[in-house]
Enzyme design. Structure first.
Site, PDB file in Angstrom:
ATOM      1  N   GLY A   1      39.064  49.695  22.365  1.00 44.67           N
ATOM      2  CA  GLY A   1      39.501  48.865  23.479  1.00 44.67           C
ATOM      3  C   GLY A   1      40.475  47.775  23.097  1.00 44.67           C
TER       4      GLY A   1
ATOM      5  CG  HIS B   1      43.602  51.388  41.109  1.00 45.62           C
ATOM      6  ND1 HIS B   1      44.795  50.958  40.582  1.00 45.62           N
ATOM      7  CD2 HIS B   1      43.481  52.693  40.788  1.00 45.62           C
ATOM      8  CE1 HIS B   1      45.376  51.967  39.962  1.00 45.62           C
ATOM      9  NE2 HIS B   1      44.609  53.025  40.072  1.00 45.62           N
TER      10      HIS B   1
ATOM     11  CG  ASP C   1      39.033  49.321  39.983  1.00 44.29           C
ATOM     12  OD1 ASP C   1      37.913  48.868  39.674  1.00 44.29           O
ATOM     13  OD2 ASP C   1      39.626  50.178  39.314  1.00 44.29           O
TER      14      ASP C   1
ATOM     15  CB  THR D   1      38.581  50.648  30.892  1.00 46.16           C
ATOM     16  OG1 THR D   1      39.923  50.627  31.375  1.00 46.16           O
ATOM     17  CG2 THR D   1      38.520  49.950  29.550  1.00 46.16           C
ATOM     18  CB  SER D   2      33.433  51.289  31.865  1.00 47.01           C
ATOM     19  OG  SER D   2      33.371  52.196  32.950  1.00 47.01           O
TER      20      SER D   2
ATOM     21  CG  ASP E   1      36.373  51.726  39.432  1.00 48.32           C
ATOM     22  OD1 ASP E   1      36.347  50.614  38.852  1.00 48.32           O
ATOM     23  OD2 ASP E   1      37.039  52.691  39.008  1.00 48.32           O
TER      24      ASP E   1
ATOM     25  N   GLY F   1      31.570  44.397  33.132  1.00 50.85           N
ATOM     26  CA  GLY F   1      31.327  45.194  31.931  1.00 50.85           C
ATOM     27  C   GLY F   1      30.375  44.512  30.969  1.00 50.85           C
TER      28      GLY F   1
ATOM     29  CG  ASP G   1      33.764  41.625  32.213  1.00 53.94           C
ATOM     30  OD1 ASP G   1      34.814  41.880  32.805  1.00 53.94           O
ATOM     31  OD2 ASP G   1      33.172  42.430  31.468  1.00 53.94           O
TER      32      ASP G   1
END
Length: 571
Positions: A484, A217, A396, A442-443, A398, A554, A552
């Site tokens: 999560g 990825h 990755d 995931t997000s 993205d 996120g 991070d």
């Protein structure tokens, strides 16, 4: 880089559409992906395989007799959403239950798992098989916690062959896990890949070096080594994979192996054959019996310059299924026995959502929700490149794109809902589903769940006060924690979300806006501090040490959106 595209946003969908147009005898497009274009026997288990786009021929290229029955297709490097998986399964399943097969990545586990729960509630027997062949991503003792790379091909090929031979759901699941546990892969890269529309790769490898132990990825390798000759590269791949060869003479294994040398995007076939020549020498020297070797592109990473080696340690059963005929757009072998070529005549499609009647107070709240989501969309668009850059350090790359896609999808869904006179509850529920669908990954799953749970606090029949807004935010954060599974200190969105929630509850009196603004500052500080943490979850976990020094993404995006929310509500 990608030279031929119309729009980066539409690239994955248009690629699927073109694949189907080129293979009408094998594929039919359905919402969320593709299924076989012909009828399958009643009661036959369905093998539904999938993941993000950008890996062709995985996964849509493997749908057809002898292999997959359907493939949900996510955006580039992002897992398909739960609703996309659900849609493909409903179109592919024919009374025999379903196996969901996918690489072991957090986003895929979330979305496929959510779809499986919904399908089971509807009476469909669903089994999950996560491919985990990449030896660079975890220890041998934790084999099933590894990520899935080119081992997708043999695992899905063997499972599909078992189903074609008449296996029921229990037997097909057993065989799929057996194939997974017998498969090992290792890869390396000479340059990173470039997302459609981007001008720079997700990571660079210094000239004369190679990234070792990479994923598929766009993640960088776990270490960098000097680039040697083709023979030296072949020896490295061979030594890494054969180090986990099981004992010969046990459990039916006697040195037979299926060998797959996989190009990741731009390594030419001639180069691959040069490498395979040396691998073949090593196989012969160590007494292996090679069964139907494959050299080519099977699980790619857009235009990544790289190569991986996969071996499946075979017994009689696995050998028979590995060599069985198969007919898919991208993978064909032998002559399929007579199969039903009757064109598929019916497809399943979700009914249009009914909008419950709403009060004027709730509709006013819904209009405010639209304004908030439009603000989120703008913030995500403005920060897309920076979030992607940060994510590419150990992931990755993205995250920025996923947040941009998700927020845009949510804002559009909310506008559409309000145009149909939806109230606050329904507007947020539809926005949450749209965020998950548009973003994937995931997000996407987490933000989708957050909006959906927040919507559950509101009503379509009553207006909402400041307390309801705070309660909705807290409900959304609780959903992120629940779904999560991350905890503070894991270097995820949670590291910003939990301090934000605690600060919000403490600061709130009667006005939500100022309390959110104050809590957003706490979230930003917490997000910045994640730079000191080693990642313990998600794709960045594999490259945990490389993530140190970088916050991070996120956690940062969460803090950005909460800051924007506070400013919007304070105006």
């Amino acid at each position: 880089m990608t030279y031929l595209l119309n729009s980066p946003d539409d690239f994955a969908d248009e690629a699927v559409r073109g694949l189907v147009a080129a293979n009408p005898d094998l594929l039919t497009e359905v919402p969320g992906g593709v299924v076989r274009s012909t009828e399958t026997p009643k009661g036959q288990p369905a093998l539904v395989i999938g993941g993000g786009s950008g890996h062709y021929p995985a996964f849509a290229g493997w749908v057809g007799p002898g292999m997959g029955h359907g493939a949900p297709c996510g955006n580039i490097f992002s897992s398909p959403s739960a609703s996309e998986v659900y849609s493909v399964v409903r179109n592919a399943e024919n009374g025999g239950g379903v196996i969901l097969g996918f690489g072991n990545y957090a986003g895929d586990v979330l979305h496929f798992g959510l779809a499986a729960e919904k399908l089971r509630h509807e009476g469909i027997d669903v089994r999950i098989v996560t491919v985990s062949d990449d030896i660079a991503s975890n220890s041998p003792e934790n084999h099933r916690d590894r990520r899935g790379v080119a081992g997708d091909l043999p695992v899905f090929k063997i499972a599909g062959a078992a189903i074609e031979a008449g296996a029921d759901l229990d037997e097909a699941e057993r065989v799929a896990w057996k194939a997974n546990d017998a498969t090992r892969s290792f890869g390396l890269a000479f340059e990173g890949c470039t997302l459609p529309g981007a001008t720079e790769p997700l990571f660079h490898v210094e000239k004369g070096w190679m990234g070792v132990g990479l994923g598929i990825h766009g993640e960088p390798g776990v270490r960098d080594n000097r680039l040697g000759t083709a023979a030296e590269v072949a020896d490295m791949l061979f030594d890494e994979v054969t180090a986990e060869e099981p004992p010969r003479g046990e459990n039916g294994y006697d040195g037979r192996v299926a060998v797959i040398l996989n190009g990741l995007g731009t390594v030419k076939y001639e180069e691959l054959f040069v490498v395979y020549g040396r691998i073949a020498e090593r196989l012969a020297q160590q007494g292996f019996t090679v069964v139907r070797p494959e050299v080519g592109e099977f699980v790619t990473s857009l235009d990544m310059a790289g190569v991986s080696l996969t071996m499946v340690f075979l017994d009689d059963e696995l050998e028979r299924l590995w060599t069985a005929p198969v007919e898919t757009p991208a993978y064909r072998r032998g002559a399929m026995p007579a199969v039903d070529r009757t064109p598929r005549t019916t497809t399943w499609d979700a009914a249009e959502t009914t909008i419950p009647e709403a009060s004027e107070g709730s509709r006013e709240c819904a209009r405010n929700i639209v304004a908030v989501l439009e603000t989120f969309q703008q913030v995500c668009a403005d920060n897309e490149a920076e979030l992607g850059r940060i994510d590419a350090v150990a992931g990755d790359g993205d995250h920025g794109q996923g947040m941009s896609f998700g927020s845009r999808g949510a804002a559009q869904a909310a506008r559409d809902a309000v145009d149909r006179n939806a109230g606050a509850r329904t507007t947020l529920l539809l926005a949450g589903q749209a965020w998950a669908d548009a973003a994937g990954g995931t997000s996407g799953a987490l933000w989708g769940a957050a909006l959906t749970s927040a919507g559950g606090v509101f009503s379509d029949t009553d207006g909402a006060d400041e307390q309801a807004a705070v309660d909705a935010i807290c409900a959304g954060i609780d959903a992120i924690l629940r779904l999560g599974g991350a905890q503070p200190g894991d270097k995820t969105m949670v590291d910003a979300a939990v301090p934000f929630r605690d600060a919000l509850v403490k600061a709130f009196d009667t006005q939500a806006g100022p309390a959110i603004t104050s809590a957003a500052r706490v979230a930003r500080e917490a997000a910045e501090k994640t730079a000191d943490i080693t990642a313990r979850r998600g794709r960045a976990r594999v490259l945990g040490e490389k993530s140190v020094g970088t916050p991070d993404p996120g956690a940062l995006s969460f803090a950005m959106l909460m800051k924007a929310l506070g400013e919007h509500l304070t105006r």
